[in-house]
Write a protein that holds these residues in place. Structure first.
Motif, PDB file in Angstrom:
ATOM      1  N   VAL A 318       0.683   9.136   2.587  1.00 18.67           N
ATOM      2  CA  VAL A 318       1.601   8.224   1.902  1.00 18.67           C
ATOM      3  C   VAL A 318       0.970   7.649   0.643  1.00 18.67           C
ATOM      4  O   VAL A 318       1.628   7.526  -0.404  1.00 18.67           O
ATOM      5  N   VAL A 319      -0.305   7.300   0.710  1.00 19.08           N
ATOM      6  CA  VAL A 319      -0.968   6.670  -0.433  1.00 19.08           C
ATOM      7  C   VAL A 319      -1.165   7.664  -1.572  1.00 19.08           C
ATOM      8  O   VAL A 319      -0.897   7.353  -2.748  1.00 19.08           O
ATOM      9  N   GLY A 320      -1.639   8.872  -1.264  1.00 20.84           N
ATOM     10  CA  GLY A 320      -2.021   9.830  -2.304  1.00 20.84           C
ATOM     11  C   GLY A 320      -0.952  10.135  -3.336  1.00 20.84           C
ATOM     12  O   GLY A 320      -1.215  10.058  -4.548  1.00 20.84           O
ATOM     13  N   PRO A 321       0.281  10.473  -2.921  1.00 18.95           N
ATOM     14  CA  PRO A 321       1.302  10.787  -3.924  1.00 18.95           C
ATOM     15  C   PRO A 321       1.803   9.579  -4.718  1.00 18.95           C
ATOM     16  O   PRO A 321       2.512   9.755  -5.713  1.00 18.95           O
ATOM     17  N   MET A 322       1.455   8.362  -4.296  1.00 21.55           N
ATOM     18  CA  MET A 322       1.971   7.174  -4.967  1.00 21.55           C
ATOM     19  C   MET A 322       0.970   6.544  -5.920  1.00 21.55           C
ATOM     20  O   MET A 322       1.348   6.053  -6.986  1.00 21.55           O
ATOM     21  N   ILE A 323      -0.304   6.557  -5.559  1.00 20.80           N
ATOM     22  CA  ILE A 323      -1.298   5.964  -6.445  1.00 20.80           C
ATOM     23  C   ILE A 323      -2.649   6.621  -6.196  1.00 20.80           C
ATOM     24  O   ILE A 323      -3.152   6.639  -5.073  1.00 20.80           O
ATOM     25  N   ASP A 324      -3.188   7.237  -7.214  1.00 21.85           N
ATOM     26  CA  ASP A 324      -4.545   7.753  -7.211  1.00 21.85           C
ATOM     27  C   ASP A 324      -5.086   7.626  -8.627  1.00 21.85           C
ATOM     28  O   ASP A 324      -4.440   7.030  -9.505  1.00 21.85           O
ATOM     29  N   LEU A 325      -6.256   8.178  -8.877  1.00 23.87           N
ATOM     30  CA  LEU A 325      -6.892   7.983 -10.170  1.00 23.87           C
ATOM     31  C   LEU A 325      -6.086   8.607 -11.298  1.00 23.87           C
ATOM     32  O   LEU A 325      -5.888   7.995 -12.354  1.00 23.87           O
ATOM     33  N   LYS A 326      -5.610   9.827 -11.101  1.00 19.35           N
ATOM     34  CA  LYS A 326      -4.868  10.484 -12.184  1.00 19.35           C
ATOM     35  C   LYS A 326      -3.514   9.826 -12.399  1.00 19.35           C
ATOM     36  O   LYS A 326      -3.045   9.713 -13.533  1.00 19.35           O
ATOM     37  N   PRO A 345      -2.075  -1.799  -7.794  1.00 17.04           N
ATOM     38  CA  PRO A 345      -2.541  -2.503  -6.590  1.00 17.04           C
ATOM     39  C   PRO A 345      -1.417  -2.849  -5.620  1.00 17.04           C
ATOM     40  O   PRO A 345      -1.598  -2.755  -4.398  1.00 17.04           O
ATOM     41  N   ALA A 346      -0.258  -3.240  -6.158  1.00 20.61           N
ATOM     42  CA  ALA A 346       0.863  -3.555  -5.271  1.00 20.61           C
ATOM     43  C   ALA A 346       1.330  -2.312  -4.518  1.00 20.61           C
ATOM     44  O   ALA A 346       1.634  -2.375  -3.318  1.00 20.61           O
ATOM     45  N   THR A 347       1.375  -1.177  -5.202  1.00 29.75           N
ATOM     46  CA  THR A 347       1.779   0.067  -4.538  1.00 29.75           C
ATOM     47  C   THR A 347       0.782   0.455  -3.460  1.00 29.75           C
ATOM     48  O   THR A 347       1.167   0.881  -2.363  1.00 29.75           O
ATOM     49  N   PHE A 348      -0.510   0.322  -3.748  1.00 28.76           N
ATOM     50  CA  PHE A 348      -1.534   0.677  -2.761  1.00 28.76           C
ATOM     51  C   PHE A 348      -1.394  -0.178  -1.506  1.00 28.76           C
ATOM     52  O   PHE A 348      -1.383   0.342  -0.372  1.00 28.76           O
ATOM     53  N   ALA A 349      -1.293  -1.491  -1.681  1.00 28.02           N
ATOM     54  CA  ALA A 349      -1.196  -2.375  -0.519  1.00 28.02           C
ATOM     55  C   ALA A 349       0.065  -2.103   0.293  1.00 28.02           C
ATOM     56  O   ALA A 349       0.025  -2.051   1.536  1.00 28.02           O
ATOM     57  N   LEU A 350       1.182  -1.907  -0.401  1.00 23.09           N
ATOM     58  CA  LEU A 350       2.435  -1.668   0.318  1.00 23.09           C
ATOM     59  C   LEU A 350       2.438  -0.295   0.987  1.00 23.09           C
ATOM     60  O   LEU A 350       2.981  -0.142   2.091  1.00 23.09           O
ATOM     61  N   ALA A 351       1.828   0.716   0.357  1.00 23.55           N
ATOM     62  CA  ALA A 351       1.772   2.053   0.956  1.00 23.55           C
ATOM     63  C   ALA A 351       0.934   2.047   2.230  1.00 23.55           C
ATOM     64  O   ALA A 351       1.308   2.662   3.241  1.00 23.55           O
ATOM     65  N   VAL A 352      -0.197   1.366   2.202  1.00 20.37           N
ATOM     66  CA  VAL A 352      -1.029   1.285   3.410  1.00 20.37           C
ATOM     67  C   VAL A 352      -0.284   0.554   4.517  1.00 20.37           C
ATOM     68  O   VAL A 352      -0.247   1.002   5.681  1.00 20.37           O
ATOM     69  N   THR A 353       0.351  -0.564   4.176  1.00 18.39           N
ATOM     70  CA  THR A 353       1.078  -1.342   5.183  1.00 18.39           C
ATOM     71  C   THR A 353       2.246  -0.551   5.757  1.00 18.39           C
ATOM     72  O   THR A 353       2.441  -0.505   6.983  1.00 18.39           O
ATOM     73  N   GLY A 354       3.033   0.077   4.882  1.00 19.52           N
ATOM     74  CA  GLY A 354       4.182   0.846   5.363  1.00 19.52           C
ATOM     75  C   GLY A 354       3.779   2.020   6.226  1.00 19.52           C
ATOM     76  O   GLY A 354       4.428   2.319   7.246  1.00 19.52           O
ATOM     77  N   ALA A 355       2.696   2.714   5.857  1.00 17.34           N
ATOM     78  CA  ALA A 355       2.250   3.857   6.649  1.00 17.34           C
ATOM     79  C   ALA A 355       1.733   3.417   8.014  1.00 17.34           C
ATOM     80  O   ALA A 355       2.003   4.072   9.044  1.00 17.34           O
ATOM     81  N   VAL A 356       1.007   2.304   8.050  1.00 19.83           N
ATOM     82  CA  VAL A 356       0.482   1.819   9.343  1.00 19.83           C
ATOM     83  C   VAL A 356       1.625   1.402  10.261  1.00 19.83           C
ATOM     84  O   VAL A 356       1.626   1.740  11.463  1.00 19.83           O
ATOM     85  N   LEU A 357       2.612   0.689   9.738  1.00 21.66           N
ATOM     86  CA  LEU A 357       3.748   0.263  10.573  1.00 21.66           C
ATOM     87  C   LEU A 357       4.550   1.471  11.052  1.00 21.66           C
ATOM     88  O   LEU A 357       4.961   1.527  12.227  1.00 21.66           O
ATOM     89  N   THR A 358       4.794   2.421  10.176  1.00 20.82           N
ATOM     90  CA  THR A 358       5.552   3.610  10.576  1.00 20.82           C
ATOM     91  C   THR A 358       4.782   4.423  11.592  1.00 20.82           C
ATOM     92  O   THR A 358       5.347   4.933  12.579  1.00 20.82           O
ATOM     93  N   GLY A 359       3.459   4.565  11.388  1.00 17.68           N
ATOM     94  CA  GLY A 359       2.649   5.302  12.349  1.00 17.68           C
ATOM     95  C   GLY A 359       2.605   4.635  13.709  1.00 17.68           C
ATOM     96  O   GLY A 359       2.580   5.306  14.747  1.00 17.68           O
TER      97      GLY A 359
END
Length: 363
Positions: A318-326, A345-359
């Motif tokens: 979930v995180v990779g396609p939304m925010i990475d270095l490139k 930073p907002a995308t990273f925090a929300l992506a981690v939270t959303g993925a953990v809750l969905t998982g």
């Protein structure tokens, strides 16, 4: 009658000529001046030895031939055999999906006009955000193509919240990515469903957050598109060449990292990181940002990390396609640094939270 005196012996008796200005002639100036640089000789016709790509390739092959005995011994070790197996498996499995995704994203970016999206989206931003997020599932494209497409949407008058929702969802929930995820995780359809739902949820929430909290002075839409001024054929093949080379390089980097983690990092370390839920989630989230793997190929890298839990792997996907270095660099170049420093930073925090809750619910 002029009276003249005899000139002393040894002196020049010629009549004086016109006065000369010695200031214009540097050689006549007796005052010390700055040191003069030595005059360089004209370049010779002989061409010097230049370090070019073919020369580097020939030298590398020659070195490999000369060192083939040590290389055979090195490649024959169990660690290198394990490294080679993982690297080749990840690369070969992911490459067809990467090429297919690049072809489709280039076709959409070049042949589908941005006005199509403007007409298809609702005028109310609150409704346009989920529609734009679902449109990412219909129109495949990697993250390299989603940024310029989102820039074109904003330039054509689409609400920024909807354009940003499309930017986040298109690389993560399109059919090519979901098919690649199903191939990478055979017998686990819940991983495909979890990736789809978590990515779409994060994209829509980020769009709504931007609509609620975003400011127009943070967003600097691009003045022109990347393909303007070129024919459609030139723009298509130019986009394909750029994305294949760009995404292919990150695929090799990701396969190298996955193989190195598998072969070089002690298994105890990986088990320790994987055994702690918080540490495993943060480790794979940071790895997704650093590796910057194309979304068509990241599922195979995640599947190779067998020590980690399904939830941690979902965070990676979930995180990779939304925010990475490139992506951070592309977003800063397209929309401005002020936007990227707040959005990433907002995308990273929300992506981690959303993925953990969905998982926690599905996996």
């Amino acid at each position: 009658m002029a009276i003249t005196e005899d000139a002393p012996p040894g002196t020049d008796t010629e009549p004086p000529g016109p006065p000369t200005d010695t200031r214009s002639d540097p050689s006549q100036d007796s005052r010390p001046g700055p040191p003069q640089a030595p005059r360089s000789d004209p370049p010779s016709d002989r061409a010097g030895l230049r370090l070019s790509s073919p020369l580097v390739l020939v030298l590398t092959l020659l070195l490999a031939v000369l060192a083939q005995s040590p290389l055979r011994g090195l490649l024959g070790t169990p660690a290198m055999q394990s490294w080679t197996t993982v690297f080749v498996a990840v690369t070969v499995q992911a490459l067809p999906f990467l090429v297919l995704g690049v072809l489709l994203s280039a076709a959409i970016a070049v042949f589908v006009p941005a006005s199509f999206f403007a007409r298809a989206l609702p005028r109310r931003p609150a409704l346009a955000v989920p529609v734009a997020g679902i449109a990412g599932a219909v129109l495949p494209g990697c993250e390299c193509a989603s940024v310029p497409v989102a820039g074109a949407l904003v330039r054509r008058g689409v609400a920024p919240a909807a354009a940003l929702a499309f930017l986040l969802s298109a690389p993560a929930v399109n059919p090519v990515v979901l098919t690649a995820t199903a191939v990478a995780f055979p017998g686990h359809p819940e991983m495909v469903l979890a990736r789809f739902l978590a990515s779409l949820l994060v994209a829509c929430v980020m769009g709504w957050l931007w609509q609620r909290l975003g400011r127009t002075d943070w967003l600097r839409p691009p003045a022109h598109g990347a393909h303007e001024g070129r024919s459609k054929g030139e723009a298509f093949w130019g986009s394909v060449r750029h994305d294949v080379m760009h995404a292919g390089g990150f695929l090799v980097l990701g396969a190298t990292a996955a193989a190195t983690l598998k072969a070089a990092v002690p298994a105890d370390w990986l088990r320790t990181a994987a055994a702690t839920p918080l540490l495993s989630v943060l480790a794979l989230a940071g790895l997704a940002v650093l590796l910057s793997i194309c979304s068509e190929a990241d599922a195979f890298v995640a599947a190779s990390l067998t020590q980690f839990s399904p939830t941690a792997k979902l965070v990676f996907l979930v995180v990779g396609p939304m925010i990475d270095l490139k992506l951070f660099a592309m977003q800063a170049g397209t929309f401005g640094r002020a936007f990227a420093l707040r959005f990433a930073p907002a995308t990273f925090a929300l992506a981690v939270t959303g993925a953990v809750l969905t998982g926690a619910v599905l996996l």
